[in-house]
Design a protein around this motif. Sequence first.
Motif, PDB file in Angstrom:
ATOM      1  N   TYR A 221     -40.263  21.078 -15.459  1.00  0.00           N
ATOM      2  CA  TYR A 221     -40.453  21.778 -16.731  1.00  0.00           C
ATOM      3  C   TYR A 221     -39.956  23.212 -16.609  1.00  0.00           C
ATOM      4  CZ  TYR A 221     -42.474  22.686 -21.246  1.00  0.00           C
ATOM      5  OH  TYR A 221     -42.617  22.978 -22.560  1.00  0.00           O
ATOM      6  N   TYR A 225     -36.859  24.994 -18.646  1.00  0.00           N
ATOM      7  CA  TYR A 225     -37.060  26.190 -19.468  1.00  0.00           C
ATOM      8  C   TYR A 225     -37.029  27.427 -18.587  1.00  0.00           C
ATOM      9  CZ  TYR A 225     -38.395  22.645 -22.758  1.00  0.00           C
ATOM     10  OH  TYR A 225     -38.384  21.544 -23.555  1.00  0.00           O
ATOM     11  N   GLN A 228     -38.338  31.411 -18.943  1.00  0.00           N
ATOM     12  CA  GLN A 228     -39.245  31.526 -20.074  1.00  0.00           C
ATOM     13  C   GLN A 228     -40.677  31.669 -19.582  1.00  0.00           C
ATOM     14  OE1 GLN A 228     -38.483  28.528 -22.927  1.00  0.00           O
ATOM     15  NE2 GLN A 228     -36.306  28.883 -22.877  1.00  0.00           N
ATOM     16  N   ASP A 234     -52.371  28.454 -21.044  1.00  0.00           N
ATOM     17  CA  ASP A 234     -51.740  28.421 -22.352  1.00  0.00           C
ATOM     18  C   ASP A 234     -52.034  27.085 -23.024  1.00  0.00           C
ATOM     19  OD1 ASP A 234     -49.407  30.175 -23.692  1.00  0.00           O
ATOM     20  OD2 ASP A 234     -49.271  28.087 -24.281  1.00  0.00           O
ATOM     21  N   MET A 236     -50.051  25.396 -24.436  1.00  0.00           N
ATOM     22  CA  MET A 236     -48.923  24.514 -24.196  1.00  0.00           C
ATOM     23  C   MET A 236     -49.210  23.434 -23.147  1.00  0.00           C
ATOM     24  SD  MET A 236     -45.379  25.643 -22.501  1.00  0.00           S
ATOM     25  CE  MET A 236     -45.980  25.439 -20.848  1.00  0.00           C
TER      26      MET A 236
ATOM     27  N   SER B 221     -45.338  25.738 -33.658  1.00  0.00           N
ATOM     28  CA  SER B 221     -46.770  26.011 -33.630  1.00  0.00           C
ATOM     29  C   SER B 221     -47.145  26.705 -32.325  1.00  0.00           C
ATOM     30  CB  SER B 221     -47.544  24.707 -33.781  1.00  0.00           C
ATOM     31  OG  SER B 221     -48.917  24.989 -33.860  1.00  0.00           O
ATOM     32  N   ASP B 222     -48.356  27.237 -32.269  1.00  0.00           N
ATOM     33  CA  ASP B 222     -48.847  27.859 -31.039  1.00  0.00           C
ATOM     34  C   ASP B 222     -48.674  26.901 -29.868  1.00  0.00           C
ATOM     35  OD1 ASP B 222     -49.603  30.215 -32.100  1.00  0.00           O
ATOM     36  OD2 ASP B 222     -51.708  29.688 -32.365  1.00  0.00           O
ATOM     37  N   GLY B 223     -48.170  27.400 -28.763  1.00  0.00           N
ATOM     38  CA  GLY B 223     -48.076  26.559 -27.578  1.00  0.00           C
ATOM     39  C   GLY B 223     -46.792  25.752 -27.509  1.00  0.00           C
ATOM     40  N   ASP B 224     -45.977  25.753 -28.574  1.00  0.00           N
ATOM     41  CA  ASP B 224     -44.692  25.058 -28.486  1.00  0.00           C
ATOM     42  C   ASP B 224     -43.770  25.849 -27.583  1.00  0.00           C
ATOM     43  OD1 ASP B 224     -45.540  23.155 -30.157  1.00  0.00           O
ATOM     44  OD2 ASP B 224     -44.145  23.565 -31.784  1.00  0.00           O
ATOM     45  N   ASN B 225     -43.024  25.141 -26.768  1.00  0.00           N
ATOM     46  CA  ASN B 225     -42.126  25.825 -25.850  1.00  0.00           C
ATOM     47  C   ASN B 225     -40.710  25.322 -26.000  1.00  0.00           C
ATOM     48  OD1 ASN B 225     -42.078  27.836 -23.847  1.00  0.00           O
ATOM     49  ND2 ASN B 225     -41.588  26.258 -22.344  1.00  0.00           N
ATOM     50  N   ASP B 226     -40.529  24.251 -26.754  1.00  0.00           N
ATOM     51  CA  ASP B 226     -39.202  23.687 -26.915  1.00  0.00           C
ATOM     52  C   ASP B 226     -38.784  23.838 -28.359  1.00  0.00           C
ATOM     53  OD1 ASP B 226     -37.090  21.792 -27.439  1.00  0.00           O
ATOM     54  OD2 ASP B 226     -37.371  21.233 -25.345  1.00  0.00           O
ATOM     55  N   SER B 228     -35.446  23.390 -29.241  1.00  0.00           N
ATOM     56  CA  SER B 228     -34.053  22.922 -29.322  1.00  0.00           C
ATOM     57  C   SER B 228     -33.832  22.018 -30.529  1.00  0.00           C
ATOM     58  CB  SER B 228     -33.641  22.240 -28.017  1.00  0.00           C
ATOM     59  OG  SER B 228     -34.629  21.355 -27.598  1.00  0.00           O
ATOM     60  N   ALA B 229     -34.848  21.207 -30.900  1.00  0.00           N
ATOM     61  CA  ALA B 229     -34.644  20.327 -32.056  1.00  0.00           C
ATOM     62  C   ALA B 229     -34.461  21.158 -33.328  1.00  0.00           C
ATOM     63  CB  ALA B 229     -35.814  19.374 -32.195  1.00  0.00           C
ATOM     64  N   GLN B 230     -35.301  22.206 -33.504  1.00  0.00           N
ATOM     65  CA  GLN B 230     -35.174  23.063 -34.691  1.00  0.00           C
ATOM     66  C   GLN B 230     -33.831  23.795 -34.680  1.00  0.00           C
ATOM     67  OE1 GLN B 230     -37.919  22.861 -32.736  1.00  0.00           O
ATOM     68  NE2 GLN B 230     -39.761  23.573 -33.770  1.00  0.00           N
ATOM     69  N   THR B 232     -31.081  22.917 -33.179  1.00  0.00           N
ATOM     70  CA  THR B 232     -29.989  21.974 -33.433  1.00  0.00           C
ATOM     71  C   THR B 232     -29.833  21.763 -34.933  1.00  0.00           C
ATOM     72  OG1 THR B 232     -30.567  20.880 -31.375  1.00  0.00           O
ATOM     73  CG2 THR B 232     -29.098  19.706 -32.820  1.00  0.00           C
ATOM     74  N   ASN B 253     -37.928  33.013 -25.656  1.00  0.00           N
ATOM     75  CA  ASN B 253     -37.641  31.613 -25.379  1.00  0.00           C
ATOM     76  C   ASN B 253     -36.674  31.018 -26.404  1.00  0.00           C
ATOM     77  OD1 ASN B 253     -39.499  32.082 -23.417  1.00  0.00           O
ATOM     78  ND2 ASN B 253     -41.052  30.685 -24.180  1.00  0.00           N
ATOM     79  N   LYS B 256     -33.107  32.269 -25.650  1.00  0.00           N
ATOM     80  CA  LYS B 256     -32.503  31.596 -24.495  1.00  0.00           C
ATOM     81  C   LYS B 256     -32.041  30.195 -24.858  1.00  0.00           C
ATOM     82  CE  LYS B 256     -34.244  34.120 -20.732  1.00  0.00           C
ATOM     83  NZ  LYS B 256     -34.062  34.096 -19.312  1.00  0.00           N
ATOM     84  N   GLN B 257     -32.900  29.473 -25.618  1.00  0.00           N
ATOM     85  CA  GLN B 257     -32.532  28.098 -25.942  1.00  0.00           C
ATOM     86  C   GLN B 257     -31.383  28.045 -26.942  1.00  0.00           C
ATOM     87  OE1 GLN B 257     -36.000  25.694 -26.823  1.00  0.00           O
ATOM     88  NE2 GLN B 257     -37.071  26.587 -25.088  1.00  0.00           N
TER      89      GLN B 257
END
Lengths: 310, 395
Positions: A221, A225, A228, A234, A236, B221-226, B228-230, B232, B253, B256-257
């Motif tokens: 992971y 990322y 980051q 978190d 997450m 949302s809170d805690g999202d880390n990816d 890339s779909a949005q 894209t 983040n 970077k993505q």
Amino acid sequence: MTQFLQTLFDGITVGCLYALIALGYTMVYGILKFINFAHSDVFALGAWMSITIAGWIGLGLTGQPTPPWYMGVLVLLGAMGVCGVVGFVIERVAYRPLRNAPRINVLITAIGVSLFMQNFGQLRFAFGAYPRPFPRLIDNTALFAVAGVAVRLPDLAVIGTALALMAALQFLIYRTKFGTAMRAVSFSPRNASLMGVNVDLVISFTFVVGAMLAAAAGFLYGVKYEGQAKQTADAMWVMLGLKAFVAAVVGGIGNVRGAVLGGLLIGLIEFFGVAYLSSQYRDAYVFAILILVLLLKPEGVLGRATVEKV
Amino acid sequence: MSRLTRPTLAATLLAALSAALGGCEKSPATNSPAAGSTAAGASADTFLVGHYASMTGSEATFGVSTDNGIRLAVSEQNAAGGVNGRQITLITYDNQGKPQESVTAVTRLIDQDHVVAVLGEVASSRSLAGAPVCQRKGVPMITPSSTNPDVTAVGNMISRVCFIDPFQGYVGAKFARENLKLSKAATLYNRAQAYSSGLNSNFIDSFKKLGGEVVSEQAYSDGDNDFSAQLTAIRQMGAEFIYVPGYYTEVVNIAKQARKLGLDVPLIGGDGWDSEELRNAGSSLNGCYFSNHYSQEDTRPEVQEFVKRYQAEYGKVPDGLAALGYDSVRLLFDAAARAQSLSGADLARAINSTKGFKGVTGTITIDAKRNATKDAVVLEVVDGVPKYKATIKPD
């Protein structure tokens, strides 16, 4: 077309990570019939140990060149080792004394272990409460592009390592004597012990393997990322662990191949949902699938239906 | 031991308990007299100010910077003789960046420590959690940097020293339309944060009014880390820039993505970007802009004097949140000197009638809705460091 391929590729990459974590849930459930809620914290620990170990050997600090690939492997093995030990200790200290207690007691203990790990990790002499970025361990250059989708080395490393670990687990469970013992304990601990299987050893080993896979997922992971920052406790980590748990249930909890299939399925559904429907309901897609599976095929896609005697 | 009478025993236990609670406190603010000051709080010779902030957590630099700014103002004021001859004591509690912990912290500041006034929070979601407590208990609260309009709408006890999001959204839209001449926007916002979703719709309204087009609206949302779909999906729609009204960790983040996906359009955001941690983005935020409350490059003597003193004290350049923290507590001192008494109602009346207060972040006049009307600056990120780009005035 580009969007479709990109989404497919991202979904598979993240799906592989879900699968690695789901394996830990499913193996423990297969043998002990309980959900180890501390598993997502072992996953977080894997990522944080990777950051810490890379820091100890002075890797990937800003402005430094990317270290050679075997340093990354060293970090991965270190994190897996530490998490394996932690997995062993958790089982020995928290779960084994409750082996014959009602299942709800073990479940509550698991939540307690999870909370303990989250808060202990935030202490100053552990990892601290501040976000830290994951160092660069693998070069981030694009290798080649398919229809506008750039395939990068870290993504390939994630997919490759995850597949290799899953293949190794498959071999361990179905081709070795110890794997046979694991399957025997999963079938019936009592009968297995009558046949001379050391049940406690098998259970400890299952926890160690599950924790090591979660640690690998944490490391990968971080590789995906890279750079980051996320903090120890978190939301997450918990959410990712929860989705991996959903993956295990969707695939058929207790079934190793089901966990892999479920992980990929959840990854793809999440990414296609966000890309083509709406990004508002990212988590909702995952849990909607869980509800559907529980309604239509409660034993999971690859699970075997069992009759419960009441 | 046998001499211990029942009340003394109870008192001892209580003291031990409060000491234990103080010991549990995670706040790194070491010079807060958390335990022990419980009963002495309302005494005549100290002026107790409470501050609740995210001293730890994903947005830790928000709380730490604000607290540094407040502490600097407190020590300066104490050296100059305090407020009405009283020395000021600041009590800071950490809310770990969580709304529910904010309620606990504010309740504790008021009920246990008996503070005269409360300062906080940076994030609007957490101010919205703490404000109703202050309003109900009749203790004035000044938020240094919560920009969501709903925060001061809670009631007459709540005021702020920063501008609000309808203006900030307008600043982002106007800068993109007129300075950068861009017309196709996409947005990517945090639907779980009041600040982010509010600023997102404020920006969209203003951008459409200025003749722009919003081609894609994406959420996380809170805690999202990816993301890339949005991203894209945004790339597919051919947006010329992305408006990202989020917090700095997320923005780094996202940047970077986006670069990894080959999406090289500028990102534009709001004051939630303001943190030294932006340097984690390296070069991926180059050519990106955000609206903010002040620029440390401002040549006004107040600003340069503040930057110099802050640097001498903490060894780094103050960000906008530090400046707003500094202004918020100084405005409180100014109001306390004018107030008829230090009761909550009198103090709130004095705060709400502030006119033309000269702060580091501009001249502050509290309006009828208890908001401050001020200019905004737009900063450009260069290798993770914000540089002054433009000033945009309210209409």
